[in-house]
Enzyme design. Structure first.
Site, PDB file in Angstrom:
ATOM      1  N   LYS A 190      -1.469   5.138   4.662  1.00 36.05           N
ATOM      2  CA  LYS A 190      -2.051   4.125   5.121  1.00 36.05           C
ATOM      3  C   LYS A 190      -1.624   3.913   6.684  1.00 36.05           C
ATOM      4  CE  LYS A 190      -4.118  -0.683   4.793  1.00 36.05           C
ATOM      5  NZ  LYS A 190      -5.575  -0.032   4.847  1.00 36.05           N
ATOM      6  N   HIS A 250       0.986  -0.980   0.075  1.00 39.31           N
ATOM      7  CA  HIS A 250       0.295  -0.042  -0.132  1.00 39.31           C
ATOM      8  C   HIS A 250       0.625   1.238  -0.060  1.00 39.31           C
ATOM      9  CE1 HIS A 250      -3.251  -2.783   1.409  1.00 39.31           C
ATOM     10  NE2 HIS A 250      -4.069  -1.922   0.911  1.00 39.31           N
TER      11      HIS A 250
END
Length: 246
Positions: A137, A133
């Site tokens: 995040k 990711h």
């Protein structure tokens, strides 16, 4: 028309949800709530479904407040534990007509990848997960990876599989977090969005299942699907596969 309110409307995901709801012909956007706003403004008198995309530290309180106001909830915020979900189940006892839906991931590709992984799990000696990711995040490993690990592990237990082999003696943390006996590795890299690799291995062969979401727009069909199902199945449901013909 389905009356929809969005909690976390100014965030990366929430703003996409606002645009998707506005573009949907069968939905009406009635409230946009963000940090510092009064969530109790969302009631059954003005909202059929609230879509909750906030942060893990606030999500449980938001969902409980919405339940108390008799509003169906679709939750996209990650960080949900079994203890938190039990709190939701307890609150729903007093609101048996409501539905709360929590999705570890709204991307159809990822839901299918998890489904395929659960089918494949019993046929392989080894299994590991890599989730990748963007560095903004806030949680690791991702809720999607946790959910995938649990589904793989459940399928292996049902099939009576032997423990996954691993003779590593001292890994210094390099083997990733162990989730329900499955090693999960989290990568945070600028330029990525949301990606998951599920790796299976036997002697002489490997299967890799990979799902890539390159843009947050990939999550919107799943969000709208969940909104359209809200209220049809009272209680707490987890996973978009509940709404797909799998």
């Amino acid at each position: 028309m389905i009356r929809v309110s969005v909690v976390g409307a100014h965030g990366r995901m929430g703003s996409n949800v606002v645009s998707a709801v506005n573009a949907a012909q069968d939905m009406e956007l009635v409230h946009t709530i963000d940090s510092g706003d009064d969530i109790t403004a969302i009631t059954s008198g003005n909202t059929d479904v609230a879509v909750e995309f906030s942060v893990p530290s606030a999500s449980l309180d938001n969902v409980l407040a919405l339940i108390r106001n008799d509003v169906n909830v679709v939750v996209g915020t990650t960080g949900w534990t079994e203890d938190k979900m039990n709190r939701v189940r307890e609150e729903l006892v007093n609101h048996p007509q409501l539905s709360v839906f929590i999705a570890p991931n709204f991307a159809i590709s990822t839901v299918l990848a998890e489904h395929f992984a659960a089918q494949a799990a019993r046929y392989f000696e080894s299994a590991e997960i890599i989730e990748l990711h963007h560095p903004d995040k806030v949680d690791a490993p991702s809720g999607t990876a946790l959910h995938t690990a649990h589904k793989i592990s459940a399928a292996r237990r049902e099939a009576g599989c032997a423990p996954i082999p691993d003779n590593t003696q001292s890994d210094g943390g390099s083997r990733g977090q162990i989730v329900d006996d499955i090693h999960v590795h989290a990568v945070r890299l600028r330029g990525l969005n949301a990606h998951e690799e599920i790796l299976f291995g036997n002697a002489g062969e490997q299967l890799v299942i990979r799902a890539d979401s390159f843009d947050r727009s990939s999550f919107m069909p799943g969000v709208l699907l969940a909104v359209r199902h809200a209220g049809k199945t009272p209680g707490l449901s987890v996973g978009l596969d509940n709404y797909l013909d799998l």
